[in-house]
Design a protein around this motif. Sequence first.
Motif, PDB file in Angstrom:
ATOM      1  N   LEU A  33       7.514  -2.968  -5.497  1.00 28.67           N
ATOM      2  CA  LEU A  33       7.461  -2.313  -6.810  1.00 28.67           C
ATOM      3  C   LEU A  33       7.153  -3.375  -7.853  1.00 28.67           C
ATOM      4  CD1 LEU A  33      10.788  -0.311  -6.366  1.00 28.67           C
ATOM      5  CD2 LEU A  33       8.471   0.554  -5.990  1.00 28.67           C
ATOM      6  N   LEU A  51      -1.520  -1.574   1.786  1.00 23.17           N
ATOM      7  CA  LEU A  51      -0.106  -1.963   1.768  1.00 23.17           C
ATOM      8  C   LEU A  51       0.602  -1.224   0.631  1.00 23.17           C
ATOM      9  CD1 LEU A  51      -0.605  -5.786   2.336  1.00 23.17           C
ATOM     10  CD2 LEU A  51       0.364  -4.146   3.965  1.00 23.17           C
ATOM     11  N   PRO A  52       1.867  -0.847   0.829  1.00 21.07           N
ATOM     12  CA  PRO A  52       2.572  -0.057  -0.174  1.00 21.07           C
ATOM     13  C   PRO A  52       3.028  -0.870  -1.390  1.00 21.07           C
ATOM     14  CG  PRO A  52       4.001  -0.442   1.712  1.00 21.07           C
ATOM     15  CD  PRO A  52       2.655  -1.025   2.048  1.00 21.07           C
ATOM     16  N   GLY A  53       2.220  -0.821  -2.430  1.00 18.18           N
ATOM     17  CA  GLY A  53       2.534  -1.440  -3.710  1.00 18.18           C
ATOM     18  C   GLY A  53       2.502  -0.369  -4.783  1.00 18.18           C
ATOM     19  N   ILE A  54       3.539  -0.319  -5.606  1.00 21.84           N
ATOM     20  CA  ILE A  54       3.632   0.715  -6.644  1.00 21.84           C
ATOM     21  C   ILE A  54       3.896   0.069  -7.996  1.00 21.84           C
ATOM     22  CG2 ILE A  54       4.899   2.737  -7.468  1.00 21.84           C
ATOM     23  CD1 ILE A  54       5.714   3.274  -4.552  1.00 21.84           C
ATOM     24  N   ALA A 114      -0.509  -4.370  -7.705  1.00 26.94           N
ATOM     25  CA  ALA A 114      -0.318  -3.195  -6.849  1.00 26.94           C
ATOM     26  C   ALA A 114      -1.662  -2.746  -6.294  1.00 26.94           C
ATOM     27  CB  ALA A 114       0.362  -2.068  -7.625  1.00 26.94           C
ATOM     28  N   SER A 171       8.453 -10.870   0.805  1.00 26.42           N
ATOM     29  CA  SER A 171       7.494  -9.772   0.670  1.00 26.42           C
ATOM     30  C   SER A 171       6.989  -9.303   2.031  1.00 26.42           C
ATOM     31  CB  SER A 171       6.324 -10.200  -0.220  1.00 26.42           C
ATOM     32  OG  SER A 171       6.783 -10.562  -1.509  1.00 26.42           O
ATOM     33  N   LEU A 187       7.475  -5.656   3.924  1.00 30.20           N
ATOM     34  CA  LEU A 187       6.321  -4.854   4.330  1.00 30.20           C
ATOM     35  C   LEU A 187       6.315  -4.590   5.833  1.00 30.20           C
ATOM     36  CD1 LEU A 187       3.646  -6.512   2.031  1.00 30.20           C
ATOM     37  CD2 LEU A 187       4.570  -4.191   1.798  1.00 30.20           C
ATOM     38  N   ASP A 236      13.395  -2.921  -0.186  1.00 36.54           N
ATOM     39  CA  ASP A 236      12.182  -3.046  -0.990  1.00 36.54           C
ATOM     40  C   ASP A 236      12.219  -4.368  -1.756  1.00 36.54           C
ATOM     41  OD1 ASP A 236      11.255  -0.546  -0.220  1.00 36.54           O
ATOM     42  OD2 ASP A 236      11.886   0.462  -2.059  1.00 36.54           O
ATOM     43  N   VAL A 264      -2.723  -2.210  -2.345  1.00 40.71           N
ATOM     44  CA  VAL A 264      -3.101  -0.886  -1.844  1.00 40.71           C
ATOM     45  C   VAL A 264      -4.560  -0.867  -1.398  1.00 40.71           C
ATOM     46  CG1 VAL A 264      -3.426   1.544  -2.488  1.00 40.71           C
ATOM     47  CG2 VAL A 264      -1.337   0.335  -3.181  1.00 40.71           C
ATOM     48  N   LYS A 271       8.907  -1.251   4.239  1.00 38.37           N
ATOM     49  CA  LYS A 271       9.363  -1.144   2.848  1.00 38.37           C
ATOM     50  C   LYS A 271       8.177  -1.347   1.906  1.00 38.37           C
ATOM     51  CE  LYS A 271      13.547  -0.455   4.178  1.00 38.37           C
ATOM     52  NZ  LYS A 271      14.170   0.852   3.994  1.00 38.37           N
ATOM     53  N   LYS A 272       8.442  -1.300   0.616  1.00 37.59           N
ATOM     54  CA  LYS A 272       7.373  -1.379  -0.380  1.00 37.59           C
ATOM     55  C   LYS A 272       7.681  -2.430  -1.433  1.00 37.59           C
ATOM     56  CE  LYS A 272       9.418   2.706  -2.523  1.00 37.59           C
ATOM     57  NZ  LYS A 272      10.508   2.748  -1.538  1.00 37.59           N
TER      58      LYS A 272
END
Length: 192
Positions: free
Chosen positions: A44, A73-76, A59, A33, A37, A110, A63, A41-42
């Motif tokens: 998902l 941080l990029p979490g979707i 997520a 992870s 990051l 990712d 974020v 990258k992210k």
Amino acid sequence: MLESEFSKSIALLTTMRNDTGLHDQVQQALEISVSALKSGKKILFAGNGGSAADAQHWAGELVSRFYFDRPGLPGIALTTDTSIITAVGNDYGYDYVFARQIEALGAEGDVFYAISTSGNSKNIIRAIDAARAKGIKVIGFTGQSGGAMASACDICFRIPSTETPRIQEGHEALGHLLCALIEQEMFGDARH
């Protein structure tokens, strides 16, 4: 019932605390992870029902914040866009609601956190296949058997229980632990 439920929860967390193999998996998931990051990258997340709530929760922790203020941080969570979910469900079938999003939004490097208490949710299995096809690492969260996910994930956290509530409690404990560790690795420990 109150004492019984608390006792089962405590027994589960004690088993997890004492499982050195699980500790090794947490370290591996953390490394995957954080590496993603740090490379821009992210992460998902996807699951159904209570697992969808976990996806959104984790997520949100990335974020927003977990223990301290820091950059997002990029979490979707792939569970939140009702227009996409209903369009894909209508046009392709519910089994594709997460896979189609990974095809559209995912990129090599990712990480996909796949959550299913049974380890057999068809839409999660299809999402794992889509992730693997794109070079996305997969960290799975399942119950004791692991189901079909056990062999499909790079890391598969198999919670040592067959009871859905206990499995979900184990997932939540691990999700929180990983959010805390990711935050610490990315930004240092600013709690003190």
